[in-house]
Design a protein around this motif. Structure first.
Motif, PDB file in Angstrom:
ATOM      1  N   ARG A  97      -1.702  -2.930   6.364  1.00 33.09           N
ATOM      2  CA  ARG A  97      -2.701  -1.961   6.839  1.00 33.09           C
ATOM      3  C   ARG A  97      -2.131  -0.546   6.827  1.00 33.09           C
ATOM      4  O   ARG A  97      -2.785   0.386   6.365  1.00 33.09           O
ATOM      5  CB  ARG A  97      -3.164  -2.319   8.253  1.00 33.09           C
ATOM      6  N   HIS A  98      -0.924  -0.394   7.339  1.00 37.44           N
ATOM      7  CA  HIS A  98      -0.328   0.940   7.445  1.00 37.44           C
ATOM      8  C   HIS A  98      -0.188   1.607   6.081  1.00 37.44           C
ATOM      9  O   HIS A  98      -0.455   2.790   5.929  1.00 37.44           O
ATOM     10  CB  HIS A  98       1.036   0.850   8.135  1.00 37.44           C
ATOM     11  N   PHE A  99       0.249   0.840   5.079  1.00 40.72           N
ATOM     12  CA  PHE A  99       0.481   1.400   3.749  1.00 40.72           C
ATOM     13  C   PHE A  99      -0.668   1.114   2.784  1.00 40.72           C
ATOM     14  O   PHE A  99      -0.549   1.344   1.586  1.00 40.72           O
ATOM     15  CB  PHE A  99       1.804   0.882   3.179  1.00 40.72           C
ATOM     16  N   ASP A 100      -1.800   0.627   3.307  1.00 36.00           N
ATOM     17  CA  ASP A 100      -2.995   0.362   2.521  1.00 36.00           C
ATOM     18  C   ASP A 100      -2.683  -0.497   1.296  1.00 36.00           C
ATOM     19  O   ASP A 100      -3.070  -0.166   0.170  1.00 36.00           O
ATOM     20  CB  ASP A 100      -3.674   1.679   2.120  1.00 36.00           C
ATOM     21  N   ILE A 101      -1.983  -1.592   1.522  1.00 33.33           N
ATOM     22  CA  ILE A 101      -1.656  -2.539   0.446  1.00 33.33           C
ATOM     23  C   ILE A 101      -2.758  -3.587   0.399  1.00 33.33           C
ATOM     24  O   ILE A 101      -3.055  -4.241   1.395  1.00 33.33           O
ATOM     25  CB  ILE A 101      -0.281  -3.194   0.686  1.00 33.33           C
ATOM     26  N   LYS A 102      -3.371  -3.712  -0.756  1.00 35.47           N
ATOM     27  CA  LYS A 102      -4.500  -4.622  -0.949  1.00 35.47           C
ATOM     28  C   LYS A 102      -4.123  -5.732  -1.943  1.00 35.47           C
ATOM     29  O   LYS A 102      -3.169  -5.592  -2.710  1.00 35.47           O
ATOM     30  CB  LYS A 102      -5.700  -3.850  -1.514  1.00 35.47           C
ATOM     31  N   VAL A 103      -4.917  -6.786  -1.937  1.00 37.84           N
ATOM     32  CA  VAL A 103      -4.737  -7.868  -2.892  1.00 37.84           C
ATOM     33  C   VAL A 103      -4.788  -7.292  -4.303  1.00 37.84           C
ATOM     34  O   VAL A 103      -5.657  -6.485  -4.618  1.00 37.84           O
ATOM     35  CB  VAL A 103      -5.833  -8.946  -2.716  1.00 37.84           C
ATOM     36  N   GLY A 104      -3.839  -7.659  -5.129  1.00 37.46           N
ATOM     37  CA  GLY A 104      -3.799  -7.188  -6.514  1.00 37.46           C
ATOM     38  C   GLY A 104      -2.971  -5.931  -6.715  1.00 37.46           C
ATOM     39  O   GLY A 104      -2.684  -5.565  -7.854  1.00 37.46           O
ATOM     40  N   ASP A 105      -2.597  -5.235  -5.626  1.00 39.27           N
ATOM     41  CA  ASP A 105      -1.731  -4.058  -5.774  1.00 39.27           C
ATOM     42  C   ASP A 105      -0.399  -4.495  -6.377  1.00 39.27           C
ATOM     43  O   ASP A 105       0.094  -5.591  -6.108  1.00 39.27           O
ATOM     44  CB  ASP A 105      -1.469  -3.388  -4.419  1.00 39.27           C
ATOM     45  N   ARG A 106       0.165  -3.621  -7.175  1.00 39.40           N
ATOM     46  CA  ARG A 106       1.463  -3.896  -7.798  1.00 39.40           C
ATOM     47  C   ARG A 106       2.532  -3.107  -7.038  1.00 39.40           C
ATOM     48  O   ARG A 106       2.339  -1.929  -6.740  1.00 39.40           O
ATOM     49  CB  ARG A 106       1.428  -3.523  -9.269  1.00 39.40           C
ATOM     50  N   LEU A 107       3.634  -3.780  -6.743  1.00 41.79           N
ATOM     51  CA  LEU A 107       4.729  -3.167  -5.998  1.00 41.79           C
ATOM     52  C   LEU A 107       5.989  -3.155  -6.845  1.00 41.79           C
ATOM     53  O   LEU A 107       6.277  -4.119  -7.555  1.00 41.79           O
ATOM     54  CB  LEU A 107       4.998  -3.943  -4.703  1.00 41.79           C
ATOM     55  N   VAL A 108       6.726  -2.075  -6.765  1.00 42.52           N
ATOM     56  CA  VAL A 108       8.019  -1.963  -7.434  1.00 42.52           C
ATOM     57  C   VAL A 108       9.073  -2.431  -6.430  1.00 42.52           C
ATOM     58  O   VAL A 108       9.060  -2.016  -5.271  1.00 42.52           O
ATOM     59  CB  VAL A 108       8.299  -0.501  -7.856  1.00 42.52           C
ATOM     60  N   VAL A 109       9.980  -3.301  -6.859  1.00 41.87           N
ATOM     61  CA  VAL A 109      11.034  -3.823  -5.991  1.00 41.87           C
ATOM     62  C   VAL A 109      12.346  -3.145  -6.377  1.00 41.87           C
ATOM     63  O   VAL A 109      12.784  -3.220  -7.522  1.00 41.87           O
ATOM     64  CB  VAL A 109      11.177  -5.357  -6.135  1.00 41.87           C
ATOM     65  N   GLY A 125       2.574   5.244  -6.483  1.00 36.43           N
ATOM     66  CA  GLY A 125       3.444   6.224  -5.834  1.00 36.43           C
ATOM     67  C   GLY A 125       4.780   6.353  -6.541  1.00 36.43           C
ATOM     68  O   GLY A 125       5.310   7.452  -6.721  1.00 36.43           O
ATOM     69  N   PHE A 126       5.318   5.222  -6.985  1.00 34.03           N
ATOM     70  CA  PHE A 126       6.592   5.227  -7.700  1.00 34.03           C
ATOM     71  C   PHE A 126       6.457   5.953  -9.033  1.00 34.03           C
ATOM     72  O   PHE A 126       7.323   6.746  -9.408  1.00 34.03           O
ATOM     73  CB  PHE A 126       7.081   3.795  -7.922  1.00 34.03           C
ATOM     74  N   LEU A 127       5.364   5.706  -9.743  1.00 34.12           N
ATOM     75  CA  LEU A 127       5.158   6.357 -11.039  1.00 34.12           C
ATOM     76  C   LEU A 127       4.985   7.864 -10.883  1.00 34.12           C
ATOM     77  O   LEU A 127       5.482   8.636 -11.711  1.00 34.12           O
ATOM     78  CB  LEU A 127       3.964   5.737 -11.763  1.00 34.12           C
ATOM     79  N   LYS A 128       4.303   8.303  -9.822  1.00 37.57           N
ATOM     80  CA  LYS A 128       4.167   9.739  -9.563  1.00 37.57           C
ATOM     81  C   LYS A 128       5.537  10.360  -9.303  1.00 37.57           C
ATOM     82  O   LYS A 128       5.840  11.443  -9.814  1.00 37.57           O
ATOM     83  CB  LYS A 128       3.248   9.982  -8.368  1.00 37.57           C
TER      84      LYS A 128
END
Length: 136
Positions: A97-109, A125-128
């Motif tokens: 909720r805090h970071f507005d992470i939704k189903v299907g979002d892609r995350l960089v590890v 955000g990482f690409l920006k």
């Protein structure tokens, strides 16, 4: 407990009881009673205290299940995630909720051997950030 959290936040922010009392608009004795657990602030004063430290009322009221101090403003302890047998990690709901992470979002590890840590960043955000770095 509330008093312990209040004391920890005040000390983290290098404030005296007098300074906190002035910021919230109460007496130093009121702050001392809240910290000792003798009394509790009303909802209005709880909100003022939370705002003074940049935390939520929830952070003030709930004891930390990991028995860790409340982190500084902008830093979070969302809980513990368990790694499943296929490497899947369930991110705690409060963090999603805090970071507005939704189903299907892609995350960089990302990882750091020195601190034995991992970081997750939303892909956009990482690409920006990467584009900004490329400019320099």
């Amino acid at each position: 407990m509330f008093g312990d959290n209040l004391t920890a936040l005040r000390k983290i922010n290098k404030m005296t009881q007098e300074q906190l009392a002035e910021k919230v608009g109460v007496s130093r004795q009121a702050v001392a009673k809240w910290e000792s657990g003798e009394t509790s602030p009303d909802l209005f004063n709880s909100k003022l205290l939370a705002d003074a430290f940049g935390v939520t009322i929830d952070d003030l009221v709930n004891p930390d299940t990991l028995n860790l101090p409340i982190p500084p403003k902008g830093k979070y302890i969302f809980g513990i995630a368990t790694v499943g047998d296929k490497g899947q990690v369930v991110i705690p709901a409060r963090a999603r909720r805090h970071f507005d992470i939704k189903v299907g979002d892609r995350l960089v590890v990302l990882g750091d051997d020195a601190s034995n840590g991992l970081a997750l960043l939303k892909e956009d955000g990482f690409l920006k950030l990467a584009e900004e770095i490329k400019k320099y």
